[in-house]
Motif scaffolding. Structure first.
Motif: not given
Length: 396
Positions: A119-121, A137-143
């Motif tokens: 889902r988030f790559g 921070e990096a996890a929160h940027s996943l879309r």
């Protein structure tokens, strides 16, 4: 257990599985895991990163033996990749209880979240977070493809996205992690063995190639006037196959997005994701560098701009030799030891705790497909091998 789990997230048309992270199917899988834990009287918990744990014994005692895998899938994936390890872990515990084994170390069964990254790559999100290899921070940027962020998806499933992050205290309580997995190749089928032990995971990574050209009318724009990024992308796909063969590696463009994505429109943007793996770092560097060089040469000819971003990377993983050798000894010393090009949670955790893997024979070698398969007798052999290993590690 297998029959109960089998319908969850299965697409009626493709017969493949769509158990993507933080979706309804994923929630149903999590509910199944919790029910299996509670039915056996195990202590259930979900950690700060959404990974699930079922404990026999005191989780705080330390030096625990942990087994398990994941329940999510790639798009239209097979039934065995991940779930076989989780189901086999519960079955191995049942086997040990039937043997009246006496545990001297805590035992846990786990389901790591979002291992496939469908889902988030990004693969192995749950274990990467726990091991500190992925920052909050990096996890929160996943879309995802629809623009939904990881925090939004977690919150919708009842988890606190602000709590995610490294979990060194939990990992410090684990003395060994053993993951059983269906083999994603044919080495065991060719050797005639039902079960094998992993030696190492090849270094591997994912790279995003953005080819930017000029959108225009497909019917009225002369070929000579076009800046068509699809041509550059197509040549890059062919270069990936060619360079992988030369380097003795593997390279795959398995995902693509196109803008504006119209039948009668020349694309303005073609975005392709490269997955490449090799037996060693030098070979991997060689093949990825050659693919990018070929892509840039073709982009210059086509008037296309190219940017390349490495989205994830995992170096070679050598599973701990002492644990691997002890497992081989427990299993009689005649179990084949083989490497793999597939990534796993055990590989991510190997930098923090001793890890090892067992493979179960896959007669076709097909994986990440509805055709993925392992015979019931081989699955039972895997359960018994896992039970023997857990008994040797946790009941000594």
């Amino acid at each position: 257990m297998w029959a109960d789990l089998a319908p969850i997230g299965r697409d009626a048309g493709t017969r493949g599985y769509r158990r993507h992270a933080w979706t309804a199917a994923d929630s149903d899988c999590r509910a199944w895991f919790r029910a299996q834990a509670e039915t056996r009287g195990l202590t259930y918990e979900a950690d700060r990163n959404g990974n699930q744990w079922a404990w026999l014994g005191d989780p705080a005692a330390g030096d625990a033996v942990v087994t398990g895998s994941h329940l999510d899938s790639v798009p239209d994936g097979g039934a065995f990749d991940g779930p076989l390890g989780v189901v086999s872990s519960f079955a191995a515990l049942d086997e040990l209880r039937g043997r009246q084994a006496r545990f001297t170390r805590p035992l846990a069964i786990t389901n790591f979240g979002d291992e496939e990254g469908a889902r988030f790559g990004l693969a192995c999100v749950g274990s990467r977070l726990a091991a500190g290899q992925l920052t909050r921070e990096a996890a929160h940027s996943l879309r995802d493809a629809g623009g939904v962020t990881l925090p939004q998806a977690m919150e919708a499933s009842g988890y606190d996205p602000d709590a995610i992050g490294a979990d060194p205290e939990r990992l410090a309580r684990i003395g060994a992690f053993v993951e059983l997995h269906v083999e994603q190749g044919r080495a065991l089928d060719l050797s005639g063995d039902r079960v094998g032990i992993a030696s190492a995971i090849w270094p591997h990574g994912r790279w995003r190639f953005d080819f930017r050209g000029e959108a225009n009318h497909a019917g009225t724009t002369r070929l000579v006037d076009r800046r068509d990024p699809m041509l550059t992308y197509a040549e890059t796909v062919l270069a990936a196959r060619r360079e992988a063969e030369l380097a003795g590696a593997v390279a795959t463009f398995g995902k693509i997005s196109v803008e504006p994505n119209g039948v009668n429109a020349i694309p303005s943007l073609v975005r392709g994701w490269l997955d490449s793996r090799a037996a060693d770092q030098a070979a991997l560097d060689t093949v990825v560098t050659a693919i990018e060089r070929a892509a840039r040469e073709r982009a210059a000819r086509d008037g296309v701009d190219l940017s390349v971003v490495r989205e994830s990377f995992t170096p070679v993983v050598e599973f701990e030799h002492a644990l691997r050798d002890e497992m081989n000894k427990i299993l009689g010393g005649a179990v084949p030891v083989l490497g793999t090009g597939a990534g796993h949670d055990a590989g991510i955790l190997s930098g923090s705790i001793p890890t090892a893997m067992l493979f179960v024979r896959n007669p076709t070698g097909v994986s990440h497909s509805p055709a993925e398969f392992a015979a019931e007798d081989d699955c039972v052999a895997g359960v018994l091998a896992l039970a023997d290993v857990l008994e040797g590690l946790a009941c000594r």
